[in-house]
Design an enzyme around this catalytic site. Sequence first.
Site, short mmCIF file in Angstrom:
data_model
loop_
_atom_site.label_atom_id
_atom_site.label_comp_id
_atom_site.label_asym_id
_atom_site.label_seq_id
_atom_site.Cartn_x
_atom_site.Cartn_y
_atom_site.Cartn_z
N PRO A 9 0.79 -1.23 0.00
CG PRO A 9 -0.11 -1.11 2.13
CD PRO A 9 0.51 -2.06 1.17
CG ASN A 10 -0.25 4.25 1.38
OD1 ASN A 10 -1.24 4.79 0.89
ND2 ASN A 10 -0.28 3.65 2.55
NE ARG A 17 4.21 6.57 1.33
CZ ARG A 17 4.42 5.34 1.83
NH1 ARG A 17 4.77 4.34 1.04
NH2 ARG A 17 4.26 5.11 3.10
CE1 TYR A 22 8.99 5.01 2.52
CE2 TYR A 22 7.45 6.82 2.84
CZ TYR A 22 7.97 5.60 3.24
OH TYR A 22 7.49 4.98 4.36
CG ASN A 73 8.44 -2.17 0.01
OD1 ASN A 73 7.93 -2.27 1.13
ND2 ASN A 73 9.00 -1.04 -0.42
CB ALA A 76 1.62 0.04 6.08
CD GLU A 97 11.25 -7.42 5.28
OE1 GLU A 97 12.12 -8.16 5.82
OE2 GLU A 97 10.40 -6.79 5.92
CG HIS A 99 11.31 -2.37 4.15
ND1 HIS A 99 9.95 -2.33 4.04
CD2 HIS A 99 11.62 -3.52 4.79
CE1 HIS A 99 9.44 -3.41 4.60
NE2 HIS A 99 10.43 -4.16 5.06
NE ARG A 106 10.34 5.87 8.28
CZ ARG A 106 9.36 5.68 7.38
NH1 ARG A 106 9.52 4.77 6.43
NH2 ARG A 106 8.27 6.41 7.41
C1 DQA Z 1 8.34 0.95 3.45
C2 DQA Z 1 8.51 1.15 4.97
C3 DQA Z 1 7.19 0.91 5.69
O1 DQA Z 1 7.36 1.09 7.09
C4 DQA Z 1 6.14 1.88 5.20
O2 DQA Z 1 4.90 1.60 5.81
C5 DQA Z 1 6.02 1.91 3.72
C6 DQA Z 1 7.23 1.80 2.91
C7 DQA Z 1 9.64 1.30 2.70
O3 DQA Z 1 9.73 0.92 1.53
O4 DQA Z 1 10.52 1.98 3.25
O5 DQA Z 1 4.94 2.11 3.18
O6 DQA Z 1 8.07 -0.42 3.23
#
Ligand code: DQA
Length: 141
Positions: A9-10, A17, A22, A73, A76, A97, A99, A106
């Site tokens: 998501p997002n 964002r 990011y 990835n 959240a 995984e 990120h 964080r």
């Molecule tokens: C994320 C890190 C997560 O904590 C966050 O909720 C994201 C992006 C990253 O790529 O740094 O949406 O996965």
Amino acid sequence: MNILVLNGPNLNMLGIREPEIYGDRNYAALVQFVQDAAQELGCQVDIRQSNHEGVLVDWIQEAYGRFDGIVINPAAYTHTSVAILDALKAVALPAVEVHLSDVDSREPFRHISYAGMACKKTFKGLGFQGYKEALKFLLEL
Ligand code: DQA
């Protein structure tokens, strides 16, 4: 090697964002980056994004017998989703995984990764490059 690349998501909001976290490149740029990396490394990728946990679970299940590995990835859902963890364990494909940000530096709730418990390796804080490192890692397995 055929690799499924999943984004949660997002991540479709990249570029808009929180650019201080990011970066200012958008999701289309991420897709292009991953496709270019795959071509350079000599593998095939199918890159997808969903804001919905169940859709991500469906895609992980469908990867069984169709893909050789998964780069994920979960965004959240990393920090909440036992369903994604169970799906990764169910298909038992090698998974990595990724990120974009360094989740360990964080908020404390980002230090826990359920999905990561089913992954062979995690790349964090490397931005887009983390996806390329994940592909390389799967190819070298
Ligand atoms: C994320 C890190 C997560 O904590 C966050 O909720 C994201 C992006 C990253 O790529 O740094 O949406 O996965």
